[in-house]
Enzyme design. Structure first.
Site, PDB file in Angstrom:
ATOM      1  N   TYR A  56       0.830  -1.198   0.000  1.00  0.00           N
ATOM      2  CA  TYR A  56       0.000   0.000   0.000  1.00  0.00           C
ATOM      3  C   TYR A  56       0.868   1.252   0.000  1.00  0.00           C
ATOM      4  CZ  TYR A  56      -3.736  -3.282   1.254  1.00  0.00           C
ATOM      5  OH  TYR A  56      -4.635  -4.322   1.280  1.00  0.00           O
ATOM      6  N   HIS A 121       0.430 -11.988   0.954  1.00  0.00           N
ATOM      7  CA  HIS A 121      -0.490 -11.130   0.199  1.00  0.00           C
ATOM      8  C   HIS A 121      -1.034 -11.842  -1.037  1.00  0.00           C
ATOM      9  CE1 HIS A 121      -1.339  -6.579  -0.577  1.00  0.00           C
ATOM     10  NE2 HIS A 121      -2.396  -7.329  -0.732  1.00  0.00           N
ATOM     11  N   SER A 200     -12.933  -5.256   0.876  1.00  0.00           N
ATOM     12  CA  SER A 200     -13.897  -4.587  -0.020  1.00  0.00           C
ATOM     13  C   SER A 200     -15.333  -5.009   0.311  1.00  0.00           C
ATOM     14  CB  SER A 200     -13.589  -4.885  -1.486  1.00  0.00           C
ATOM     15  OG  SER A 200     -12.332  -4.375  -1.854  1.00  0.00           O
ATOM     16  N   ARG A 204     -16.068  -1.739  -2.941  1.00  0.00           N
ATOM     17  CA  ARG A 204     -15.187  -0.668  -3.446  1.00  0.00           C
ATOM     18  C   ARG A 204     -15.920   0.666  -3.550  1.00  0.00           C
ATOM     19  NH1 ARG A 204     -10.848  -3.742  -4.602  1.00  0.00           N
ATOM     20  NH2 ARG A 204     -11.208  -5.850  -5.385  1.00  0.00           N
TER      21      ARG A 204
END
Length: 327
Positions: A56, A121, A200, A204
């Site tokens: 991120y 991830h 999400s 989103r």
């Protein structure tokens, strides 16, 4: 705020966590002061579970959290992730060397010497998951992490990993418009005592009272080329969501709070992590854990937004590289 257990024998965390991807500016301009205000609001609402990642902003999100925690007693349980290499081209690396360096980098940016939950991830498909879990178990034995997690994996990968060392959590996309985990993954997590962490969970930004406008998105916003945000799918999806928003409004609920409450009613081991950088947005859904739905309510929601209702795939062909497909 109500609390749930982050996996069998894991820590108690808020039933709703905070996804910190937007701290890195993925969905618009961001700054450290705004991120810090959001973390203040999280504490005010009883949210003690943060989700971030090395990816991120290549450390921007972790740095924002670390600067907030500097000089304070840490009030949060923190999850972060590693395993994705962006340059010179995107690929996945789950080797011991890479993950150890990534974990150390995350701890340095966060300003902590212990992370409650460390995720792979994305899984590196050519590397046996058993080997990866042995690496993660080494981090646990060394006292660096409390437990490990997997992201965007299949039920079979979870079972293989869990057989080596118990997995604490699995994180996959899950919401009223993305229901793939219903086809075995959520059930497998429940069977094994693994927390399921939907990312999400408000689609989103679509399952809110003000859907994002693709025309206003920055060029690097991946939603601009996401099938569900491209016409005619975008307008069709807005029309479907309007029906759910009306249903929620009739009950005095925001769309986002109703969407999160639906997830929380799908199982006691589900811990959604809606993302925002604005306290004002958080206020719209922070009370979702207090919402009670009856069986009739859940049936009505299923009628309004049945499984598979969304127009367009959740990813385009480029975006779909990495998540495991199992159905």
């Amino acid at each position: 705020m109500k609390y749930r257990t982050l996996g069998k024998d894991g820590p108690k965390v808020s039933a709703i966590g905070l996804g910190c991807m937007s701290f890195a500016g993925f969905f618009g301009e961001t700054d450290t002061a705004t991120s810090h205000r959001c973390l203040d609001a999280a504490i005010d609402h009883g949210i003690n579970f943060l989700d971030t990642a090395e990816l991120y902003g290549m450390g921007v999100s972790e740095n924002a959290i670390g600067s907030y925690l500097k000089g304070k007693e840490n009030p949060f349980k923190i999850a972060t992730k590693g395993g994705i290499i962006v340059k010179p081209e995107r690929r996945f690396d789950n080797s011991r060397t890479y993950l150890e360096n990534a974990l150390d980098g995350s701890m340095k940016r966060l300003g902590v010497d212990y992370i409650d939950l460390y995720y792979i991830h994305r899984r590196e498909q050519d590397r046996p998951i058993e080997e990866v879990v042995e690496t993660l178990k080494g981090f646990i034995d060394a006292g660096k992490i409390g437990g490990y997690g997997l992201s965007e994996v299949s039920p079979t990968t979870l079972r293989r990993a869990h057989a080596v060392h118990p997995c604490r959590a699995v994180q996959n996309e899950y919401s009223l418009w993305t229901r793939l985990p219903d086809l075995g993954l959520i059930r497998t997590c429940a069977e094994l005592g693994v927390a399921f962490v939907p990312f999400s969970p408000v689609a989103r930004g679509m399952l809110t009272d003000a859907q994002p406008d693709p025309a206003m998105m920055r060029d690097n916003d991946f939603r601009r080329t996401n099938p569900r945000f491209v016409e005619p799918n975008y307008s069709d999806n807005c029309a479907m969501i309007a029906k759910f928003s009306a249903w929620a409004s009739d009950r005095g609920l925001t769309t986002s709070a109703a969407a999160l409450a639906w997830i929380l009613h799908r199982g006691d081991h589900l811990i959604p992590i809606p993302g925002t950088r604005y306290p004002e947005n958080m206020a719209n859904w922070a009370n979702a854990a207090d919402i009670t739905f009856s069986d009739d309510d859940m049936a009505e929601i299923e009628t309004i937004l049945p499984a598979g209702w969304a127009y367009g795939d959740r990813y385009n062909d480029t975006q779909s590289v990495g998540p495991e497909r199992f159905c």
